[in-house]
Scaffold this motif. Sequence first.
Motif, short mmCIF file in Angstrom:
data_model
loop_
_atom_site.label_atom_id
_atom_site.label_comp_id
_atom_site.label_asym_id
_atom_site.label_seq_id
_atom_site.Cartn_x
_atom_site.Cartn_y
_atom_site.Cartn_z
N GLY A 112 11.35 -79.26 84.15
CA GLY A 112 12.03 -79.59 82.89
C GLY A 112 11.58 -80.89 82.26
N VAL A 113 10.32 -81.24 82.44
CA VAL A 113 9.82 -82.47 81.82
C VAL A 113 9.82 -82.30 80.30
CG1 VAL A 113 7.35 -81.94 81.70
CG2 VAL A 113 8.08 -84.28 82.14
N ASN A 114 10.01 -83.37 79.56
CA ASN A 114 10.07 -83.27 78.11
C ASN A 114 8.69 -83.39 77.48
OD1 ASN A 114 12.70 -84.49 79.23
ND2 ASN A 114 13.29 -83.56 77.28
N SER A 115 7.80 -84.08 78.19
CA SER A 115 6.45 -84.22 77.67
C SER A 115 5.53 -84.58 78.82
CB SER A 115 6.43 -85.32 76.60
OG SER A 115 5.21 -85.28 75.92
N TYR A 116 4.28 -84.14 78.71
CA TYR A 116 3.32 -84.42 79.78
C TYR A 116 2.07 -85.00 79.13
CZ TYR A 116 0.67 -83.59 84.12
OH TYR A 116 -0.07 -83.74 85.25
N VAL A 117 1.76 -86.24 79.43
CA VAL A 117 0.63 -86.90 78.77
C VAL A 117 -0.37 -87.34 79.83
CG1 VAL A 117 -0.07 -88.86 77.34
CG2 VAL A 117 2.12 -87.72 76.93
N VAL A 118 -1.66 -86.92 79.62
CA VAL A 118 -2.71 -87.42 80.51
C VAL A 118 -3.19 -88.75 79.93
CG1 VAL A 118 -4.98 -87.00 81.48
CG2 VAL A 118 -3.40 -85.10 81.14
N LYS A 119 -3.15 -89.75 80.77
CA LYS A 119 -3.55 -91.09 80.29
C LYS A 119 -5.01 -91.04 79.87
CE LYS A 119 -0.70 -93.61 83.58
NZ LYS A 119 -0.81 -94.38 84.83
N PRO A 120 -5.32 -91.35 78.62
CA PRO A 120 -6.72 -91.39 78.21
C PRO A 120 -7.46 -92.45 79.01
CG PRO A 120 -5.28 -91.34 76.31
CD PRO A 120 -4.42 -91.59 77.49
N VAL A 121 -8.71 -92.13 79.32
CA VAL A 121 -9.46 -93.06 80.17
C VAL A 121 -9.75 -94.37 79.43
CG1 VAL A 121 -11.59 -93.38 81.43
CG2 VAL A 121 -10.48 -91.16 81.45
N ASP A 122 -10.14 -94.22 78.14
CA ASP A 122 -10.49 -95.49 77.48
C ASP A 122 -9.27 -96.15 76.86
OD1 ASP A 122 -11.04 -94.85 74.24
OD2 ASP A 122 -10.98 -93.15 75.65
N PHE A 123 -9.38 -97.38 76.77
CA PHE A 123 -8.25 -98.23 76.41
C PHE A 123 -7.72 -97.93 75.01
CE2 PHE A 123 -6.78 -102.32 74.59
CZ PHE A 123 -5.65 -102.48 75.39
N GLU A 124 -8.63 -97.72 74.06
CA GLU A 124 -8.20 -97.49 72.68
C GLU A 124 -7.29 -96.27 72.60
OE1 GLU A 124 -12.17 -97.21 71.37
OE2 GLU A 124 -12.03 -98.96 70.07
N ASN A 125 -7.76 -95.20 73.20
CA ASN A 125 -6.96 -93.97 73.17
C ASN A 125 -5.66 -94.15 73.94
OD1 ASN A 125 -8.81 -92.66 71.60
ND2 ASN A 125 -9.93 -91.82 73.37
N PHE A 126 -5.76 -94.87 75.03
CA PHE A 126 -4.57 -95.13 75.84
C PHE A 126 -3.52 -95.85 75.01
CE2 PHE A 126 -2.09 -97.83 78.72
CZ PHE A 126 -1.66 -96.90 79.64
N THR A 127 -3.95 -96.91 74.32
CA THR A 127 -3.03 -97.69 73.49
C THR A 127 -2.42 -96.80 72.42
OG1 THR A 127 -4.47 -99.58 73.85
CG2 THR A 127 -2.85 -99.77 72.09
N ARG A 128 -3.29 -95.98 71.80
CA ARG A 128 -2.80 -95.10 70.74
C ARG A 128 -1.75 -94.13 71.29
NH1 ARG A 128 -7.41 -92.09 68.94
NH2 ARG A 128 -8.28 -94.10 68.36
N ALA A 129 -2.01 -93.57 72.45
CA ALA A 129 -1.08 -92.61 73.04
C ALA A 129 0.27 -93.25 73.32
CB ALA A 129 -1.68 -92.04 74.32
N VAL A 130 0.24 -94.47 73.90
CA VAL A 130 1.51 -95.15 74.21
C VAL A 130 2.28 -95.43 72.93
CG1 VAL A 130 2.54 -97.26 75.15
CG2 VAL A 130 0.64 -96.14 76.35
N VAL A 131 1.56 -95.88 71.91
CA VAL A 131 2.20 -96.20 70.63
C VAL A 131 2.87 -94.94 70.06
CG1 VAL A 131 1.73 -96.80 68.22
CG2 VAL A 131 0.77 -98.19 70.07
N GLU A 132 2.15 -93.84 70.08
CA GLU A 132 2.72 -92.60 69.54
C GLU A 132 3.95 -92.17 70.32
OE1 GLU A 132 -0.56 -89.87 69.48
OE2 GLU A 132 -1.43 -90.84 67.69
N LEU A 133 3.83 -92.29 71.66
CA LEU A 133 4.96 -91.92 72.52
C LEU A 133 6.19 -92.76 72.19
CD1 LEU A 133 3.60 -91.47 76.15
CD2 LEU A 133 4.91 -89.81 74.80
N GLY A 134 5.98 -94.08 72.10
CA GLY A 134 7.08 -95.00 71.84
C GLY A 134 7.74 -94.70 70.51
N LEU A 135 6.91 -94.52 69.49
CA LEU A 135 7.44 -94.25 68.15
C LEU A 135 8.23 -92.94 68.15
CD1 LEU A 135 4.41 -95.25 65.89
CD2 LEU A 135 6.59 -96.47 66.15
N TYR A 136 7.67 -91.95 68.82
CA TYR A 136 8.32 -90.64 68.79
C TYR A 136 9.66 -90.68 69.50
CZ TYR A 136 9.33 -85.73 69.48
OH TYR A 136 9.96 -84.53 69.49
N TRP A 137 9.63 -91.11 70.79
CA TRP A 137 10.84 -90.98 71.60
C TRP A 137 11.93 -91.98 71.23
CZ3 TRP A 137 11.89 -86.72 73.87
CH2 TRP A 137 10.83 -85.88 74.26
#
Lengths: 145, 605
Positions: A112-137
Amino acid sequence: MKSEVDILLIEDSLDDAEMTIRALKKIKLDNNVVHLENGQEALDFLFAKGKFETLRLSSQPKVILLDIKMPKVDGIEVLRRIKSDKRTRMIPVVIMTSSSEEKDLVTSYKLGVNSYVVKPVDFENFTRAVVELGLYWLLANRSTQ
Amino acid sequence: MGSTTLQKKGEKRFSLKDLSIQKRLPLLICILLLCVIIAFGLTSYIGVKKAALEMGRERIKTLSEQLSSMFGQAAKDLTSGTHTVANQPPIKNYVLNGGRGPDTAALPVLQKLQLDSSWILVELYNAQWKPLLRTGATELKLNKNLDSVISFSSPGPDSCKIGKLVQVGDSIYYAIVAAVTDHKQFIGYLVRWRLQKATAKAIAQFSELLGSDVILLVGNADGTLWSDMNKVVSAPPLDTKPKDGFFEYATPKGGQATSTIRPIAFTPWFLLIEVPQQRLLEAANRFRNWILILGSILLIAGIFAAWLMSRNITKPLKTLTAAAATIASGDYSASVEIGRSDELGKLAGAFNTMAQQVGNARYNLEKIVEERTTQLQKANKELEAFSYSVSHDLRAPLRSISGFAMILKEDYVARLDPEANRLTDKIITNAKMMGRLIDDLISFSKMGRTEIDRQIVDMKKLVESCVAETLQREGENKCQTEIHPLPACYGDQNLIKQVWMNLISNAVKYSSKNPVPRVEIGCTESDDKHTYYVRDNGVGFDMKYAHKLFGVFQRLHSQKEFEGTGLGLALAKRIINQHNGDIWSEASTGEGAVFYFSLPKSKLP
């Protein structure tokens, strides 16, 4: 001790935790972030046991960011416990992991996980993913609370 | 072509080898028995037939002799009786008187000669054949023919003769002529006419004696008339004049007849007995019928016995076959119980031993396979765990390297000198490179383990999106692309996309140094497969290295010229091979390259 927690970050890698918090800081969502380093701590925190026995949360965290591979109690186990307890069942849980293993993905969704995110290897994508997650949730998503 | 095949099928001839043993043995025995029965039956039938004919002839010869002597005796009695009467005094005197005296004494004598109604007329002639006295059916004009009936051309004294048979109307008559003599001189003739008529009783006696289908004829010796004792009948179809002996001919009614002719003593008559050969062969035919019945019984019994015998042989064989089939289907517990000690029994014994050994061997093999499978599964699990670790544990520090290098660059760009910035960039680039390498390695190792999820893939749409994605990533749109019509394929959409992405990005990458880069994508079709291709006008490669192209970590260009992990084509090859297809390339240095991959035209579900 009473406190408010927006984001509960459960991550054994201090580097990843630092980068995550840095990303959240960029969008000013880093005020109520609690970082715990392993699964056991996370469970103690959520169910007020052990060293968190005296902890009284005014409300549940708005989102839990959970790593899978951790010493002692791993993320899958933490997820299972969260989703099987009615007190914590409603908390959105986002798995953030380096693993893109199909097995982990399937297990997580089954639990029952709400979202499953694979951490992007490179930092830029990683930062972008975290930002999107934070904004969304924290901002876009409307939870039950 | 079809008709030839049909003809060939039709030409397939019957062969003994195609028959099962169970049918072959009875068939052979049947043929053998048939030969024996036919040969034996035929020779004995011919012998019996010959004997029967011989016997029949003998019989009718005896019969005809008896009858002829019986008739001859009767004729002799008649002639001698008549002669006695003809020389009684009243007759003599009457004739001597020239018929002029009173007939009171002669007439009663004549009338006395009419013993019954068959004695139709009695006449008295003088020596010149002038009638003197007659009694009976005087209206009958029999005397006119008397000359032709009896020839007394040189009559001796005391002679008495019986004449030929004469036909008048429907009736047949014959005359008994006795000379009337006085002092050894002819003085006249006494003629008695008799109707030839056998009584019903006599006919019944004859047919009882001879048999109903035997014909008894009496005829004139010169062959002019034949009668069945009552009426005139047509002459038997003899090819010569009637004479003493045997004859064989076809009767007008159809069928073969055997007959014998004998003269009757004291008469100018012949006696003929005709027997249908059918009758003579009756015994032979009965014998033939018996042979046929016995032969049939023998044949059926023989076939049945042979069938039983062959079944006795083939039944254990069938049991063996069934047991073999059971074993073939995987049940090794099958054994054969035949319960006999001949060759078949030994065969069954050997079979059982073999089945047991095969069963044991298979059991051992299964155990070994099971063990190996367990080991393999264990190894596979370890490998999975390893790749899991690699994917997780190698990424995390890598992200830290690139992350903190980025942070360094973002937060301290002003405080670092250009050389420090350049080195930081190097760290970032290499970390990225290593990240891609790890991604490729993981997907490459995953390819061997994951099931492919087949569906119909719209290749045209897929290629268009891949081209768009590649060009967007490259950031420059100066590359011309031409996409020909592409037929759909049946495969795993995600995997096929990886192949296209790889080939298209390679084509774009390696043609980027051409002033007018051009990429062409199309497909050719053959009987059983579609061959897709990607053609570029880039740097190409030397064909002598073509075999290295699809190997892991094999690169034909330096990282400085074109970046890459050396895993892309290896992965593409793995994917295409998993789809039962082939991948290959053609190129020459400086003149571009063409990459082909073929996929079987599987039936779309």
